[in-house]
Design an enzyme around this catalytic site. Structure first.
Site, short mmCIF file in Angstrom:
data_model
loop_
_atom_site.label_atom_id
_atom_site.label_comp_id
_atom_site.label_asym_id
_atom_site.label_seq_id
_atom_site.Cartn_x
_atom_site.Cartn_y
_atom_site.Cartn_z
N SER A 91 30.86 -40.53 9.11
CA SER A 91 32.23 -40.32 8.63
C SER A 91 33.05 -39.43 9.56
O SER A 91 34.16 -39.04 9.20
CB SER A 91 32.15 -39.67 7.24
OG SER A 91 31.27 -38.57 7.28
N THR A 193 34.90 -36.10 5.63
CA THR A 193 35.42 -35.11 6.54
C THR A 193 34.51 -33.92 6.74
O THR A 193 33.95 -33.40 5.77
CB THR A 193 36.73 -34.56 5.93
OG1 THR A 193 37.45 -35.65 5.38
CG2 THR A 193 37.53 -33.79 6.92
N THR A 211 37.67 -36.30 11.04
CA THR A 211 37.07 -37.41 10.30
C THR A 211 37.37 -38.75 10.96
O THR A 211 38.34 -38.88 11.72
CB THR A 211 37.60 -37.44 8.86
OG1 THR A 211 36.88 -38.38 8.08
CG2 THR A 211 39.07 -37.81 8.81
N ARG A 221 45.68 -46.89 8.86
CA ARG A 221 45.69 -45.92 7.75
C ARG A 221 45.32 -44.52 8.27
O ARG A 221 44.40 -44.34 9.05
CB ARG A 221 44.69 -46.37 6.69
CG ARG A 221 44.57 -45.43 5.46
CD ARG A 221 43.43 -44.44 5.60
NE ARG A 221 43.17 -43.71 4.37
CZ ARG A 221 42.36 -42.65 4.30
NH1 ARG A 221 41.72 -42.22 5.37
NH2 ARG A 221 42.17 -42.05 3.14
N VAL A 222 46.08 -43.54 7.80
CA VAL A 222 45.79 -42.15 8.12
C VAL A 222 45.61 -41.40 6.79
O VAL A 222 46.40 -41.58 5.87
CB VAL A 222 46.95 -41.52 8.93
CG1 VAL A 222 46.78 -40.01 9.05
CG2 VAL A 222 47.01 -42.15 10.33
N GLY A 223 44.57 -40.58 6.71
CA GLY A 223 44.31 -39.84 5.48
C GLY A 223 44.88 -38.43 5.53
O GLY A 223 45.80 -38.12 6.29
N ASP A 224 44.28 -37.57 4.75
CA ASP A 224 44.75 -36.18 4.66
C ASP A 224 44.33 -35.31 5.84
O ASP A 224 44.97 -34.30 6.15
CB ASP A 224 44.19 -35.53 3.38
CG ASP A 224 42.66 -35.51 3.41
OD1 ASP A 224 42.06 -36.59 3.55
OD2 ASP A 224 42.06 -34.41 3.33
N THR A 244 38.10 -32.43 1.36
CA THR A 244 37.29 -33.61 1.64
C THR A 244 37.48 -34.57 0.48
O THR A 244 37.84 -34.17 -0.62
CB THR A 244 35.80 -33.21 1.80
OG1 THR A 244 35.06 -34.37 2.18
CG2 THR A 244 35.22 -32.62 0.54
N GLY A 245 37.22 -35.85 0.72
CA GLY A 245 37.37 -36.83 -0.35
C GLY A 245 38.50 -37.79 -0.09
O GLY A 245 38.95 -37.95 1.07
N GLY A 247 41.62 -39.21 0.75
CA GLY A 247 42.77 -38.60 1.41
C GLY A 247 44.08 -38.83 0.69
O GLY A 247 44.93 -37.93 0.63
N1 GLY Z 1 39.46 -37.19 3.58
C1 GLY Z 1 39.42 -38.08 4.66
C2 GLY Z 1 40.23 -39.27 4.48
O1 GLY Z 1 40.55 -39.67 3.38
O2 GLY Z 1 40.57 -39.87 5.48
#
Ligand code: GLY
Length: 336
Positions: A91, A193, A211, A221-224, A244-245, A247
């Site tokens: 990950s 993450t 991550t 796609r971009v997360g948090d 974490t988790g 995003g």
């Molecule tokens: N927390 C990482 C993501 O959702 O990309």
């Protein structure tokens, strides 16, 4: 006192200001310019916390810098690089599971005690996005670079272009393609993450977050994780938080910034993390996405108190400071 009680007490209480133990560890290259450890004021015991099992080796790398009197910023960068380089961590970085087009795309951010920040998102072919994020922070007038621009910047800075998709990740991708169903498995496909927060001997905080994001995500796609305020936030007057988790859920609540603001208003690290997890749970209560929702936060404050909270069981974090061996702690959770 039982071990668990000890850990809980430690997590909720203020750490004693300690004298840094002498050690023989060679000072790493990047900390050579750091002035000697102050004699009196500011000579405190350092602390590092980070997410998931891969936080243990990451903390070890960070700790080598912290106990030698190095800067929190150097520590968090060195710490999370261990997960980025490890092909067994599916990950983060090299060996990260790809998106639904079979491409590994990486997100990362870093922040120091002066609120300087750098980030990259949707970056391909560079094994250490956290170090590119640091270069963005230190070498550009910007905070975030994405995609092709981030890659070009990394190459200009001397980073090497590499294939990040390992055989193992390719096999996992081929298996997923058989059904092509996007429904992340909790604590596995969003077991994600590495986020790290460190407090150095000068009582300065830094944080890093990196991550490969959700496995099988849409291309682009971009997360948090690269978003300052979502995946990571700190204020050197108050403390820091990282996530974490899923995003998308963390972005919708500006999760990490909110945890820090709650601490500013008097909440303990764990109470602040819990309040934001509660908000996320309320937002998703009637959502079909709730089925695969997992989020967790880690936080620390300037006094050296730390804590965590997550939605479901399974999230753990690693802690290391002067009074204990590097230890994995199961985060307190909301729902079974
Ligand atoms: N927390 C990482 C993501 O959702 O990309």
């Amino acid at each position: 006192m039982k071990r668990r009680e000890f850990i809980q007490n430690a997590a909720l209480s203020t750490l004693a200001v300690g004298t840094l133990q002498a050690c023989n560890t060679a000072i790493p290259e990047q900390t050579k310019d750091v002035p000697p450890i102050p004699e009196a004021d500011g000579n405190r015991s350092p602390l590092v916390i980070s997410t998931w099992n891969h936080g243990l080796p990451a903390n070890t790398a960070a700790w080598d810098i912290l106990r030698a009197g190095g800067q929190a910023l150097d520590a968090v960068e060195a710490g999370v690089r261990t997960a980025e380089a490890n092909p067994e961590v599916s990950s983060v970085g090299y060996g990260g599971w790809p998106d639904r087009e079979g491409q590994v795309t990486l997100d990362a951010c870093i922040m120091d005690h002066k609120s300087n920040a750098g980030a990259v998102a949707f970056l391909q072919h560079i094994k250490h996005p956290i170090s590119v994020a640091r270069k963005v922070m230190e070498e550009t007038p910007h905070v975030m670079l994405v995609g092709e621009g981030a890659l070009q910047f990394a190459l200009d800075q001397g980073f090497r272009k590499e294939e990040l998709l390992t055989e193992k990740a390719l096999e996992a991708y081929r298996n997923w393609r058989e059904k092509s169903q996007y429904k992340p498995v909790i604590n596995i496909e969003n077991h994600d993450t590495i986020s790290m927060l460190a407090l150095d001997v000068r009582n300065n905080i830094a944080g890093a977050c990196t991550t490969s994001g959700a496995a099988w995500k849409m291309h682009g796609r971009v997360g948090d994780s690269p978003l300052i305020g979502s995946g990571l936030f700190l204020d050197n007057e108050v403390g820091g938080a990282a996530a974490t988790g899923l995003g998308e859920a963390i972005i919708k609540t500006a999760g990490s910034a909110m945890v820090v603001e709650l601490m500013r208003n008097g909440a303990s690290p764990e109470e602040a993390c819990k309040e934001v997890v509660d908000r996320i749970e309320r937002i998703y209560r009637n959502s079909p996405d709730r089925e695969y929702l997992q989020v967790g936060f880690i936080a620390l404050n300037k006094a050296g108190g730390y804590g965590s909270y997550c939605l479901r069981p399974g999230f753990n974090y690693a802690v290391q400071h002067g009074e204990m061996e590097s230890t994995l702690i199961d985060a307190t959770y909301k729902i079974s």
